[in-house]
Design a protein around this motif. Structure first.
Motif, PDB file in Angstrom:
ATOM      1  N   GLY A  91      -2.898  50.946 -55.415  1.00  0.00           N
ATOM      2  CA  GLY A  91      -2.727  49.579 -55.991  1.00  0.00           C
ATOM      3  C   GLY A  91      -1.453  48.756 -55.310  1.00  0.00           C
ATOM      4  N   ASN A 114      -6.503  45.894 -55.583  1.00  0.00           N
ATOM      5  CA  ASN A 114      -6.754  46.441 -57.080  1.00  0.00           C
ATOM      6  C   ASN A 114      -7.992  46.347 -57.683  1.00  0.00           C
ATOM      7  OD1 ASN A 114      -4.145  46.721 -56.440  1.00  0.00           O
ATOM      8  ND2 ASN A 114      -3.375  45.594 -58.141  1.00  0.00           N
ATOM      9  N   LYS A 159      -6.637  44.401 -63.097  1.00  0.00           N
ATOM     10  CA  LYS A 159      -6.572  45.478 -64.014  1.00  0.00           C
ATOM     11  C   LYS A 159      -7.559  45.236 -65.357  1.00  0.00           C
ATOM     12  CE  LYS A 159      -3.655  47.875 -61.715  1.00  0.00           C
ATOM     13  NZ  LYS A 159      -4.234  49.052 -60.923  1.00  0.00           N
TER      14      LYS A 159
END
Ligand SMILES: NC(=O)c1ccc[n+]([C@@H]2O[C@H](COP(=O)([O-])OP(=O)(O)OC[C@H]3O[C@@H](n4cnc5c(N)ncnc54)[C@H](O)[C@@H]3O)[C@@H](O)[C@H]2O)c1
Length: 251
Positions: A91, A114, A159
């Motif tokens: 990431g 990500n 995320k």
């Protein structure tokens, strides 16, 4: 805690440094054979594992590139014959600016690595695990996948997306003997946080003050949770986003 991953074939992305390296190094101690993948050179990680008597190989990957991810899984199976445990951890942090000031270029870059990167890795890992009849996956999300975090719109969105992808896949493969969980670290002292400090002086200090324990984590403290989530010790856990955050989201 020995033998948690005895004779398992493990893959880690983002294994050249930080949390990925700490996790790659921890797994042979638990009996796993490890493929260490990164877009950067992983020789040092492999040497650390071999010096401790473990078995490791390395492969270059860009997790945002589908052909590269497919080749990583093929290289793992060619080297070790199967894939039992996968840690999708590569990431980047991205720009640190508010939503209205954020550049489109960085938005697409951060989402590609990500979020899309985690999905691409899962796609080819799951295909292999289905062929074998089982496996376990851990994706690296963040506390920014559970709560808001200002000045990081793409990171925070990606995320949160990783947590959603994890829960979705956990439900899809729960009856196929494949568990899928996420780890959500709080602040960890790695190249990522150190480079954020260079971009935004005072960042580390601010991050540390937000941590209830008054300190950041060492990468090994995240790695031990990852090893456990991948192990048979977590056999009834799937679809979980585990905060390893020193109490950050308990506030
Ligand atoms: N450090 C923290 O405070 C923190 C907190 C929460 C979550 N995380 C997450 O943990 C993970 C690991 O971060 P870290 O702190 O160890 O950072 P790091 O910068 O030390 O490691 C990240 C690794 O990912 C690799 N990478 C980046 N883009 C890639 C790509 N496209 N393809 C393949 N490899 C790529 C880098 O080369 C690097 O080795 C990341 O997903 C990060 O978002 C970090």
């Amino acid at each position: 805690m020995t033998g948690l991953c005895q004779n398992k074939i493990a893959l880690v992305t983002g294994g050249a440094a930080g949390i990925g390296r700490a996790s790659a190094v921890a797994r042979p101690r638990e009996g796993a054979l490890v493929m260490v993948a990164d877009r950067a050179d992983c020789t040092e990680t492999v040497q650390i594992i071999q010096a401790a008597g473990g078995t490791a190989r390395t492969v270059r990957v860009d997790v945002a590139d589908e052909a590269s991810v497919e080749a990583m899984i093929e290289a793992t199976v060619a080297a070790f014959g199967r894939l039992d445990l996968a840690f999708n951890n590569a990431g980047v942090s991205g720009e640190m600016s508010k939503t209205a000031d954020y550049s489109s270029a960085d938005w697409h870059r951060v989402i590609a690595i990500n979020l899309t990167g985690v999905w691409l890795c899962m796609k080819y890992e799951l295909r292999q695990m289905l062929k074998q009849g089982g496996g376990a996956i851990v994706n690296t999300a963040s506390v920014a996948g559970l709560v808001g975090m200002s000045h990081a719109p793409a990171y925070c969105a990606a995320k949160h997306g990783v947590v959603g992808l994890t829960k979705n896949a956990a439900l899809e493969y729960a009856r196929s003997n494949i568990r899928v969980n996420a780890v959500c670290p709080g602040g960890v002292l790695t190249d990522m946080t150190e480079s954020a400090e260079r971009e935004l002086p005072g960042f580390l200090d601010k991050l540390t003050k937000h941590e209830p324990m008054g300190r950041l984590a060492a990468p090994a403290e995240i790695a031990s949770a990852v090893v456990w989530l991948l192990s048979a010790g977590a056999s009834f856990m799937t679809g979980h986003a585990m905060a390893v955050d020193g109490g950050f989201i308990a506030r």
